[in-house]
Structures are given as structure tokens and as C-alpha cells.
Design an enzyme around this catalytic site. Structure first.
Site, PDB file in Angstrom:
ATOM      1  N   PHE A  97       0.857  -1.190   0.000  1.00 45.20           N
ATOM      2  CA  PHE A  97       0.000   0.000   0.000  1.00 45.20           C
ATOM      3  C   PHE A  97       0.889   1.234   0.000  1.00 45.20           C
ATOM      4  O   PHE A  97       1.701   1.435   0.907  1.00 45.20           O
ATOM      5  CB  PHE A  97      -0.919   0.010   1.230  1.00 45.20           C
ATOM      6  N   GLY A  98       0.732   2.083  -1.013  1.00 48.37           N
ATOM      7  CA  GLY A  98       1.494   3.332  -1.100  1.00 48.37           C
ATOM      8  C   GLY A  98       0.582   4.522  -0.865  1.00 48.37           C
ATOM      9  O   GLY A  98      -0.526   4.574  -1.401  1.00 48.37           O
ATOM     10  N   TYR A  99       1.047   5.486  -0.067  1.00 46.69           N
ATOM     11  CA  TYR A  99       0.213   6.659   0.243  1.00 46.69           C
ATOM     12  C   TYR A  99       0.965   7.975   0.018  1.00 46.69           C
ATOM     13  O   TYR A  99       0.381   9.055   0.183  1.00 46.69           O
ATOM     14  CB  TYR A  99      -0.268   6.591   1.709  1.00 46.69           C
ATOM     15  N   GLY A 100       2.247   7.880  -0.332  1.00 47.36           N
ATOM     16  CA  GLY A 100       3.043   9.094  -0.558  1.00 47.36           C
ATOM     17  C   GLY A 100       3.688   9.020  -1.925  1.00 47.36           C
ATOM     18  O   GLY A 100       2.995   8.845  -2.936  1.00 47.36           O
ATOM     19  N   SER A 101       5.007   9.103  -1.948  1.00 43.80           N
ATOM     20  CA  SER A 101       5.687   9.060  -3.250  1.00 43.80           C
ATOM     21  C   SER A 101       5.466   7.733  -3.967  1.00 43.80           C
ATOM     22  O   SER A 101       5.588   7.662  -5.190  1.00 43.80           O
ATOM     23  CB  SER A 101       7.186   9.332  -3.075  1.00 43.80           C
ATOM     24  N   GLU A 104      13.068   3.427   1.154  1.00 41.43           N
ATOM     25  CA  GLU A 104      12.315   3.910   2.320  1.00 41.43           C
ATOM     26  C   GLU A 104      13.124   3.815   3.617  1.00 41.43           C
ATOM     27  O   GLU A 104      12.548   3.743   4.709  1.00 41.43           O
ATOM     28  CB  GLU A 104      11.021   3.087   2.459  1.00 41.43           C
TER      29      GLU A 104
HETATM   30  C1  SIN Z   1       4.637   5.759   0.676  1.00 35.35           C
HETATM   31  O1  SIN Z   1       4.640   6.448  -0.338  1.00 35.35           O
HETATM   32  O2  SIN Z   1       3.792   4.844   0.813  1.00 35.35           O
HETATM   33  C2  SIN Z   1       5.647   5.939   1.770  1.00 35.35           C
HETATM   34  C3  SIN Z   1       6.174   7.310   1.915  1.00 35.35           C
HETATM   35  C4  SIN Z   1       6.940   7.828   0.738  1.00 35.35           C
HETATM   36  O3  SIN Z   1       7.800   7.121   0.199  1.00 35.35           O
HETATM   37  O4  SIN Z   1       6.695   8.965   0.322  1.00 35.35           O
END
Ligand code: SIN
Length: 184
Positions: free
Chosen positions: A24-28, A99
Site C-alpha cells: 500500500f502506497g500513500y506518498g511518493s 524507504e
Molecule cells: C509511501 O509512499 O507509501 C511511503 C512514503 C513515501 O515514500 O513517500
């Protein structure tokens, strides 16, 4: 906990005999997809809020002048929309390095748009990591983002790319969009 969480994550999940895993990704991870995936679906997780509370020394800032990137903070009755990717477990060798600045892999239940559910892995930078910055006024966060830059580029681009990607997914994230307004 040290800045570099790569080894912690390597020891965290056992992928023996597993062909694919949901991430699950929520940012980049929503807009910078530099890894192969087998499937991709928008998904939501419950009880978490996305916040620009994590310091970035290695991507969008430097150790002397950290930028700010997102992490997840526990928040009852709040949902976080993101992108789920079904990946081969060997993808985590790359992602754990990407990460590594404070993020640990956790298992989270995810809900897809059709209501079906799967467990996925999610990278969260918890409050006890050395790069955690925590809350600040939106204006101060936006100022820090505007001033920061690191090996992966300008911190402002991280925020603007994320806001654009969330809008394209139909998400309304007041925290991200407020910071975007300050920045613009
Ligand atoms: C994510 O995107 O899920 C983790 C935070 C990031 O790498 O910005």
C-alpha cells in the site's frame, strides 16, 4: 532507532513460498513507481491520516537541512486513500533501501473500491524514529518544504506531485491540499 531501517525491514517479514504481496502506497509510492508490479488498484486504509511529519535527509533534504515527507499517524475514523500494488517479494530489496530513512514495514488491512479486502504491507515512519519531526503549523511546514532539496529533487515537487496524484484519484486530503495552497 537508527536512521537506516533497511536491516530492520529485511528481518521483518518472511516471504518464503510467497509469490506476490500487496503493497500500500500513500506518498511518493503513488506517483513515483520505480519498481515492477503485477497489478495496481486504488485502495483505502482505515484509522490512519497522512501527515508531512517525517524528516527527509536522503531524498528531499539533507542531514543538515531535512525536508518533510509523509508518514501515517493513527487517527480513529479517518481513512487514507492510496494505491495498492501487487508485487513480487524481491521488490522489497529495492523498496527497503528507498524507504530506509525511518520507515518500517507493517501489515495493514486494505479496502478496494469494490469493497473487497486484502492485507498489504505499508511503510510507516513511527514517532520513535530519529528522523521524525512531528506536527507544526501548516505555514511553517510549507516554508520548510519550499526551502528544501535533496538527492531526489526539490521537496516542493514531492508535495505538488502528491497533491496532483491524489486529485487524479478523486481524493480530498485537507492536510495535503492546505500545504499545496500555502506553497503556491
Ligand atoms: C509511501 O509512499 O507509501 C511511503 C512514503 C513515501 O515514500 O513517500
Amino acid at each position: 532507532m537508527s536512521f537506516d531501517t533497511t536491516e530492520h525491514n529485511r528481518q521483518r517479514n518472511c516471504f518464503d513460498g510467497v509469490e506476490s504481496v500487496w503493497l500500500f502506497g500513500y506518498g511518493s509510492l503513488i506517483y513515483k513507481v520505480d519498481f515492477p508490479f503485477l497489478d495496481q488498484r486504488p485502495a483505502t486504509i482505515e484509522g490512519w491520516a497522512r501527515r508531512f511529519w517525517q524528516g527527509s535527509h536522503d531524498h528531499r533534504g539533507t542531514p543538515d537541512a531535512p525536508g518533510r515527507v509523509v508518514t501515517l499517524i493513527e487517527a480513529p475514523n479517518v481513512c487514507c486513500k492510496g494505491m495498492a500494488y501487487r508485487v513480487s517479494p524481491d521488490v522489497f530489496a529495492h523498496l527497503d533501501v528507498r524507504e530506509k530513512n525511518g520507515y518500517l514495514r507493517f501489515v495493514t488491512p486494505m479496502i478496494f473500491a469494490d469493497g473487497t479486502r486484502e492485507d498489504g504491507l505499508v511503510y510507516i515512519a513511527t514517532e520513535d524514529n530519529a528522523a521524525f519531526l512531528g506536527p507544526a503549523d501548516d505555514a511553517d511546514i510549507a516554508r520548510q518544504i519550499a526551502a528544501s532539496e535533496g538527492p531526489s529533487g526539490r521537496n516542493r515537487d514531492y508535495l505538488l506531485n502528491l497533491a496532483t496524484a491524489l486529485r487524479a484519484m478523486g481524493d480530498d486530503d485537507p492536510h495535503v491540499f492546505a500545504l499545496e495552497s500555502y506553497l503556491r
